[in-house]
Design an enzyme around this catalytic site. Structure first.
Site, PDB file in Angstrom:
ATOM      1  N   HIS A 159      32.641  58.994  32.847  1.00 45.15           N
ATOM      2  CA  HIS A 159      33.879  58.096  32.906  1.00 45.15           C
ATOM      3  C   HIS A 159      35.322  58.529  32.062  1.00 45.15           C
ATOM      4  O   HIS A 159      35.065  58.504  30.928  1.00 45.15           O
ATOM      5  CB  HIS A 159      33.349  56.657  32.680  1.00 45.15           C
ATOM      6  N   SER A 200      40.471  54.178  35.009  1.00 46.32           N
ATOM      7  CA  SER A 200      39.818  53.301  35.210  1.00 46.32           C
ATOM      8  C   SER A 200      40.552  51.877  35.728  1.00 46.32           C
ATOM      9  O   SER A 200      41.057  52.240  36.801  1.00 46.32           O
ATOM     10  CB  SER A 200      39.432  52.831  33.734  1.00 46.32           C
ATOM     11  N   TRP A 213      28.930  54.849  38.215  1.00 46.03           N
ATOM     12  CA  TRP A 213      29.344  53.464  38.279  1.00 46.03           C
ATOM     13  C   TRP A 213      30.900  53.453  39.097  1.00 46.03           C
ATOM     14  O   TRP A 213      31.124  52.555  39.953  1.00 46.03           O
ATOM     15  CB  TRP A 213      29.777  52.841  36.707  1.00 46.03           C
ATOM     16  N   LYS A 237      42.915  52.174  38.929  1.00 43.65           N
ATOM     17  CA  LYS A 237      43.230  50.908  40.142  1.00 43.65           C
ATOM     18  C   LYS A 237      44.752  50.858  40.328  1.00 43.65           C
ATOM     19  O   LYS A 237      45.392  50.590  41.129  1.00 43.65           O
ATOM     20  CB  LYS A 237      42.330  49.996  39.952  1.00 43.65           C
TER      21      LYS A 237
HETATM   22  C1  GCU Z   1      34.517  48.197  33.686  1.00 42.87           C
HETATM   23  C2  GCU Z   1      35.079  47.961  35.203  1.00 42.87           C
HETATM   24  C3  GCU Z   1      35.452  48.993  36.041  1.00 42.87           C
HETATM   25  C4  GCU Z   1      36.762  49.364  35.294  1.00 42.87           C
HETATM   26  C5  GCU Z   1      36.540  49.616  33.767  1.00 42.87           C
HETATM   27  C6  GCU Z   1      37.666  49.976  33.119  1.00 42.87           C
HETATM   28  O1  GCU Z   1      33.881  49.022  33.806  1.00 42.87           O
HETATM   29  O2  GCU Z   1      33.474  47.390  35.781  1.00 42.87           O
HETATM   30  O3  GCU Z   1      35.962  48.542  37.669  1.00 42.87           O
HETATM   31  O4  GCU Z   1      37.338  50.517  35.910  1.00 42.87           O
HETATM   32  O5  GCU Z   1      35.926  48.564  33.200  1.00 42.87           O
HETATM   33  O6  GCU Z   1      38.919  49.832  33.374  1.00 42.87           O
HETATM   34  O7  GCU Z   1      37.617  50.374  31.779  1.00 42.87           O
END
Ligand code: GCU
Length: 435
Positions: free
Chosen positions: A417, A274, A367, A278
């Site tokens: 996710h 998540s 998402w 990144k």
């Molecule tokens: C949110 C956000 C995502 C991210 C995620 C997370 O959903 O929109 O971009 O990856 O949180 O880090 O859990």
């Protein structure tokens, strides 16, 4: 009571992710989940193999110069720039045996300032007990303190930011709990997973990312970013966001790994899910000492092509109530002109070439746009080909549960996710082939 609060926070984090996934409008901005309505992702897509001045990149020597140009573009437009001076490198190491005496256990505290009062990160490392030499390892960026990542007695209790007082507080030791999925891709008490890595000759390290710098807005004065902040100064366009700060913490840990004779710092793999996905891909891009890069569900602001505007977009990510602080302020400028943005996710892929990169996604994690992540590989692979590396040749999105383990790899689980138990087997297999 404290324990309950923490568990609640974890549950809430999970819920926030799930909610964002399901809704048609997030932070007042519509979400598109219709493939027939996605933007033409090729429109304005920068070519990683063309210099800013329009000249082509013809060989690996020229690519090195182009690579520096691309890093600068990401620093100026998405993640922000590391401070010129690295933080101090001081550390304490406690070493004993963990998992009932079956593994070498190191608990490293890395201090970022010259005294013990500044930010510090606790890193928990397990190494195979019978290793003949320095061990390669997987570094897992986790949402959870080390004491919750394993159910191994003797792991130091972690810390949590109190968002009211904006202080880091010690938490009482919290027993690891089997079966509960953490957003960091690690189940509480995931001892068995770690033991599988050890049995294959790999070490396993985990750290809680907020030890480095907090994960909430207005954090300029706190954590690692705080060390470099002059009070009263507004954020510059290219000011580093939290993701860059987490990346710098990992880079400093690499400096430690290089000094530890039991760890093979030339064979380190990195993973995180998540926002930590990144962080994983951006760290891999700018820290060439990370040998294998395996972001999980990194999505927008990670490995997914922004120009598709499918699922989460730059606009969602940088909306003021959401996550602008994780990026540089300039990133928000591109929210409504994404086709003019001088970077896109395929250029992150390119920056990692020729090193092994595995994108792990989920088939229903709309998402995070698993198709957008796949297309980043397709568009970035020509840089791997310049190095003569093995890449997936087809252009069609691979089916779920059909991992591809070429140097540029892709593994999509059947589900949403985060990290499922099977994903750890994908990481392990990829490491066996490429480390
Ligand atoms: C949110 C956000 C995502 C991210 C995620 C997370 O959903 O929109 O971009 O990856 O949180 O880090 O859990």
């Amino acid at each position: 009571m404290r324990k309950i609060t923490i568990l609640l926070c974890c549950a809430l984090l999970g819920a926030a992710v799930a909610n964002a996934q399901d809704r048609d409008v997030v932070a007042g901005i519509p979400v598109n989940y219709d493939e027939s309505k996605v933007g033409d992702y090729k429109l304005g897509l920068p070519d990683p193999l063309t210099f800013n001045n329009g000249k082509p990149v013809k060989n690996v020597r020229q690519w090195k110069k182009r690579r520096a140009e691309i890093i600068k573009l990401f620093e100026e437009n998405e993640y922000g720039k590391w401070p010129a001076k690295k933080p101090a490198l001081r550390y304490d190491v406690e070493q004993d045996l963990g998992f009932d005496g079956t593994a070498v256990r190191k608990q490293i505290t890395l201090y970022f300032s010259p005294d013990d009062k500044g930010p510090r990160v606790d890193v928990l490392v397990y190494l195979p007990k019978d290793a003949a030499g320095p061990s390669p390892l997987l570094l897992n960026l986790s949402f959870f303190p080390n004491s919750s990542a394993v159910s191994d007695p003797g792991v130091k209790p972690g810390r949590r930011w109190n968002t009211q007082t904006r202080q880091l507080e010690d938490i009482r030791p919290m027993p690891a709990m089997g079966g509960m999925m953490g957003g960091g891709g690690m189940r509480f008490g995931q001892d068995e997973t770690i033991k599988k890595f050890l049995a294959e000759g790999f070490g396993f390290a985990t750290l809680c990312y907020t030890d480095i710098t907090p994960d909430f807005e207005d954090n300029d004065e706190l954590g690692l970013r705080g060390l470099y902040h002059t009070p009263g100064t507004p954020r510059a366009d290219n000011d580093w966001g939290s993701i860059s700060a987490w990346a710098l913490g990992v880079s400093r840990l690499m400096d430690y790994f290089e000094k530890d004779p039991d760890i093979d710092a030339t064979r380190i793999a990195l993973t995180g899910a998540s926002r930590l996905g990144k962080t994983t891909i951006w760290t891999g891009a700018i820290e060439p000492r990370i040998k294998v890069v395996m972001p999980s569900c990194s999505g927008e602001g990670g490995a997914a092509i922004s120009r598709r505007e499918y699922g989460e977009t730059v606009a969602h990510l940088t909306e003021k109530t959401r996550f602008p602080y994780q990026f540089c302020p300039k990133y928000a400028y591109w929210a409504d002109k994404v086709h003019e943005m001088p970077v896109d996710a395929h250029m992150l892929v390119a920056l990692i070439a020729p090193r092994p990169l595995l994108l792990q996604t989920g088939s229903t994690d709309n998402w995070s746009d698993p198709m957008g992540e796949w297309l980043a590989l397709v568009e970035g692979r020509k840089v791997y080909q310049l190095f003569g590396k093995d890449v997936p040749l087809g252009d069609e999105l691979p089916a779920a549960n059909q991992p591809i383990y070429t140097t540029l790899g892709y593994a999509m689980h059947d589900g949403g996710h985060g990290v499922l138990p099977q994903d750890w087997t994908y990481y392990l297999e990829f490491m066996k082939r490429h480390l």
